[in-house]
Design an enzyme around this catalytic site. Structure first.
Site, short mmCIF file in Angstrom:
data_model
loop_
_atom_site.label_atom_id
_atom_site.label_comp_id
_atom_site.label_asym_id
_atom_site.label_seq_id
_atom_site.Cartn_x
_atom_site.Cartn_y
_atom_site.Cartn_z
N ASN A 10 -10.06 54.42 -28.18
CA ASN A 10 -9.71 53.36 -27.24
C ASN A 10 -9.79 52.01 -27.96
O ASN A 10 -10.85 51.64 -28.48
CB ASN A 10 -10.69 53.42 -26.05
CG ASN A 10 -10.38 52.38 -25.00
OD1 ASN A 10 -10.07 51.25 -25.33
ND2 ASN A 10 -10.47 52.77 -23.74
N ASP A 12 -9.08 48.97 -26.65
CA ASP A 12 -9.14 47.82 -25.73
C ASP A 12 -9.91 46.63 -26.31
O ASP A 12 -9.52 45.47 -26.15
CB ASP A 12 -9.86 48.20 -24.43
CG ASP A 12 -9.06 49.16 -23.57
OD1 ASP A 12 -7.88 49.39 -23.87
OD2 ASP A 12 -9.64 49.68 -22.59
N HIS A 13 -11.03 46.96 -26.99
CA HIS A 13 -11.93 45.86 -27.35
C HIS A 13 -11.54 45.15 -28.64
O HIS A 13 -12.11 44.11 -28.97
CB HIS A 13 -13.38 46.33 -27.30
CG HIS A 13 -13.73 46.73 -25.90
ND1 HIS A 13 -13.73 45.81 -24.87
CD2 HIS A 13 -13.98 47.93 -25.33
CE1 HIS A 13 -14.00 46.44 -23.73
NE2 HIS A 13 -14.15 47.73 -23.99
N HIS A 46 -6.20 50.62 -21.93
CA HIS A 46 -6.31 50.38 -20.48
C HIS A 46 -5.67 49.03 -20.18
O HIS A 46 -6.20 47.99 -20.58
CB HIS A 46 -7.79 50.39 -20.10
CG HIS A 46 -8.05 50.23 -18.63
ND1 HIS A 46 -9.32 50.27 -18.11
CD2 HIS A 46 -7.22 50.04 -17.58
CE1 HIS A 46 -9.27 50.11 -16.79
NE2 HIS A 46 -8.00 49.95 -16.45
N ARG A 48 -5.44 46.52 -17.73
CA ARG A 48 -6.11 46.16 -16.48
C ARG A 48 -5.27 45.19 -15.69
O ARG A 48 -4.47 44.43 -16.25
CB ARG A 48 -7.49 45.54 -16.77
CG ARG A 48 -8.51 46.53 -17.31
CD ARG A 48 -9.88 45.89 -17.40
NE ARG A 48 -10.52 45.82 -16.11
CZ ARG A 48 -11.49 46.65 -15.70
NH1 ARG A 48 -11.96 47.58 -16.49
NH2 ARG A 48 -12.01 46.53 -14.50
N ARG A 52 -7.38 41.52 -19.03
CA ARG A 52 -8.47 40.88 -19.78
C ARG A 52 -8.51 41.32 -21.24
O ARG A 52 -9.07 40.64 -22.08
CB ARG A 52 -9.82 41.13 -19.11
CG ARG A 52 -10.30 42.56 -19.21
CD ARG A 52 -11.67 42.71 -18.64
NE ARG A 52 -11.69 42.58 -17.19
CZ ARG A 52 -12.65 43.09 -16.41
NH1 ARG A 52 -13.66 43.72 -16.96
NH2 ARG A 52 -12.61 42.96 -15.12
N GLU A 73 -4.32 54.19 -19.71
CA GLU A 73 -5.26 54.15 -18.58
C GLU A 73 -4.81 53.07 -17.61
O GLU A 73 -4.48 51.96 -18.02
CB GLU A 73 -6.66 53.80 -19.06
CG GLU A 73 -7.34 54.90 -19.81
CD GLU A 73 -8.75 54.49 -20.22
OE1 GLU A 73 -9.21 53.40 -19.85
OE2 GLU A 73 -9.38 55.27 -20.93
N THR A 104 -15.23 50.17 -16.55
CA THR A 104 -14.99 51.13 -15.47
C THR A 104 -16.31 51.79 -15.09
O THR A 104 -16.83 52.61 -15.84
CB THR A 104 -13.96 52.18 -15.93
OG1 THR A 104 -12.91 51.50 -16.61
CG2 THR A 104 -13.41 52.95 -14.75
N GLU A 154 -10.76 63.72 -16.62
CA GLU A 154 -11.66 63.17 -17.64
C GLU A 154 -13.00 62.92 -16.96
O GLU A 154 -13.08 62.19 -15.96
CB GLU A 154 -11.10 61.88 -18.23
CG GLU A 154 -12.05 61.30 -19.28
CD GLU A 154 -11.41 60.24 -20.16
OE1 GLU A 154 -10.17 60.24 -20.34
OE2 GLU A 154 -12.16 59.39 -20.67
N HIS A 197 -16.64 57.65 -22.03
CA HIS A 197 -17.26 56.41 -21.56
C HIS A 197 -18.68 56.29 -22.10
O HIS A 197 -19.54 57.11 -21.80
CB HIS A 197 -17.29 56.26 -20.03
CG HIS A 197 -17.33 54.81 -19.63
ND1 HIS A 197 -18.48 54.07 -19.64
CD2 HIS A 197 -16.34 53.96 -19.28
CE1 HIS A 197 -18.21 52.83 -19.29
NE2 HIS A 197 -16.91 52.73 -19.07
N GLY A 219 -14.31 54.19 -27.28
CA GLY A 219 -13.81 52.89 -27.68
C GLY A 219 -14.87 51.89 -28.07
O GLY A 219 -15.04 51.57 -29.24
N HIS A 220 -15.62 51.40 -27.09
CA HIS A 220 -16.46 50.23 -27.30
C HIS A 220 -17.42 50.39 -28.47
O HIS A 220 -17.52 49.49 -29.32
CB HIS A 220 -17.23 49.93 -26.00
CG HIS A 220 -17.99 48.65 -26.05
ND1 HIS A 220 -19.35 48.61 -26.28
CD2 HIS A 220 -17.59 47.37 -25.93
CE1 HIS A 220 -19.75 47.35 -26.28
NE2 HIS A 220 -18.70 46.58 -26.07
N1 PXP Z 1 -12.31 56.91 -20.82
C1 PXP Z 1 -11.99 56.11 -19.78
C2 PXP Z 1 -11.23 56.70 -18.64
C3 PXP Z 1 -12.33 54.74 -19.79
O1 PXP Z 1 -12.01 53.97 -18.74
C4 PXP Z 1 -12.99 54.22 -20.91
C5 PXP Z 1 -13.32 52.77 -20.97
O2 PXP Z 1 -12.19 52.01 -20.86
C6 PXP Z 1 -13.28 55.08 -21.98
C7 PXP Z 1 -12.95 56.43 -21.90
C8 PXP Z 1 -13.94 54.61 -23.23
O3 PXP Z 1 -15.21 54.14 -22.95
P1 PXP Z 1 -16.01 53.35 -24.08
O4 PXP Z 1 -15.20 52.16 -24.42
O5 PXP Z 1 -17.30 53.04 -23.40
O6 PXP Z 1 -16.15 54.28 -25.23
#
Ligand code: PXP
Length: 247
Positions: A10, A12-13, A46, A48, A52, A73, A104, A154, A197, A219-220
């Site tokens: 992921n 996103d960050h 994702h 959003r 963001r 997502e 989330t 998931e 997550h 991701g994070h």
């Molecule tokens: N799966 C889903 C459905 C999510 O919403 C997220 C966070 O956006 C992740 C996985 C990844 O989570 P993390 O960034 O905490 O690893």
């Protein structure tokens, strides 16, 4: 022998850091290409409602440059459905979304919204997207996800990871047991099982070892770890831990 376990990275960050200054770097598309080279089987992003982190242009770019599947997502809104139908990504993962949350926070409430969600995902399935529903490890939600026609669930690993991070070992163990039991339950219903997550190097192995789990989305932690190790080694280490746990 357990089926192979895919890693969805992921990104996103990477966009979160870019957006902190409003410029063009770091570029999430560059991160996606590096993730592919490091052994990611897919890229997760994702979009959003408040944009963001990932932007509409990022999604467009990812659809153009990726060699691996995009897992898009999104919340169950008309706007997101139109965007998904325009791009037709390999997979869409329906997640709950609250503006005020930092991330989330929980799984989707499928059981109470069955009718609405069944209508929502039907066109996405018809367009060829694999539809995944992000839910807690809860039998009621899994059964509802199955009834509405999702191909994938998931499982939200956040409660397990939070308990682990806070040193609440009995809670972490209980959450892990629920994830294991519900992975088997969903698999026996014919659903493909993913999880994600909050996963880190310290928490990934037990989840990766569940034979019914086919994909982890992370991701994070990886983007944070990339600050110290670089993105490619950070992902490669996660891949190694997953493969070891699987073996
Ligand atoms: N799966 C889903 C459905 C999510 O919403 C997220 C966070 O956006 C992740 C996985 C990844 O989570 P993390 O960034 O905490 O690893």
């Amino acid at each position: 022998m357990a089926e192979p376990l895919r890693l969805g990275v992921n990104i996103d960050h990477v966009a979160t850091v870019r957006n902190a200054r409003g410029g063009a770097y770091p570029d999430p598309l560059r991160a996606a290409r590096i993730a592919q080279d490091a052994g990611a089987d897919g890229i997760t992003a994702h979009l959003r409602e408040d944009r963001r982190h990932i932007s509409d242009a990022d999604i467009e770019g990812l659809m153009e440059v990726l060699d691996v599947p995009l897992n898009f997502e999104m919340a169950a809104t008309d706007e997101m459905q139109q965007i998904a139908l325009r791009h037709k990504p390999h997979a869409v993962c329906i997640v709950p979304e609250k503006r005020e949350e930092r991330t989330t926070e929980g799984g989707l409430e499928v059981a109470r919204e069955e009718n609405k969600l069944a209508h929502f995902i039907a066109p996405l399935r018809d367009a060829g997207c694999r539809v995944s529903i992000f839910i807690a490890a809860d039998k009621r939600q899994i059964e509802a996800a199955n009834r509405i026609g999702a191909q994938v669930i998931e499982l939200h690993t956040g409660a397990y990871c939070d308990a682990f991070a806070e040193g609440r070992w009995p809670d972490a163990q209980k959450e892990l047991q629920a994830l294991e039991d519900m992975s088997r339950f969903a698999h026996d219903l014919g659903l493909e099982v993913h999880a994600g997550h909050g996963l880190t190097y310290d928490t990934v192995s037990p989840v990766a070892a569940f034979p019914e789990v086919r994909e982890l989305n992370i991701g994070h932690f990886l983007i944070g770890e990339a600050i110290f190790l670089g993105l490619k080694p950070a992902i490669a280490e996660m891949r190694r831990l997953m493969d070891d746990a699987r073996a």
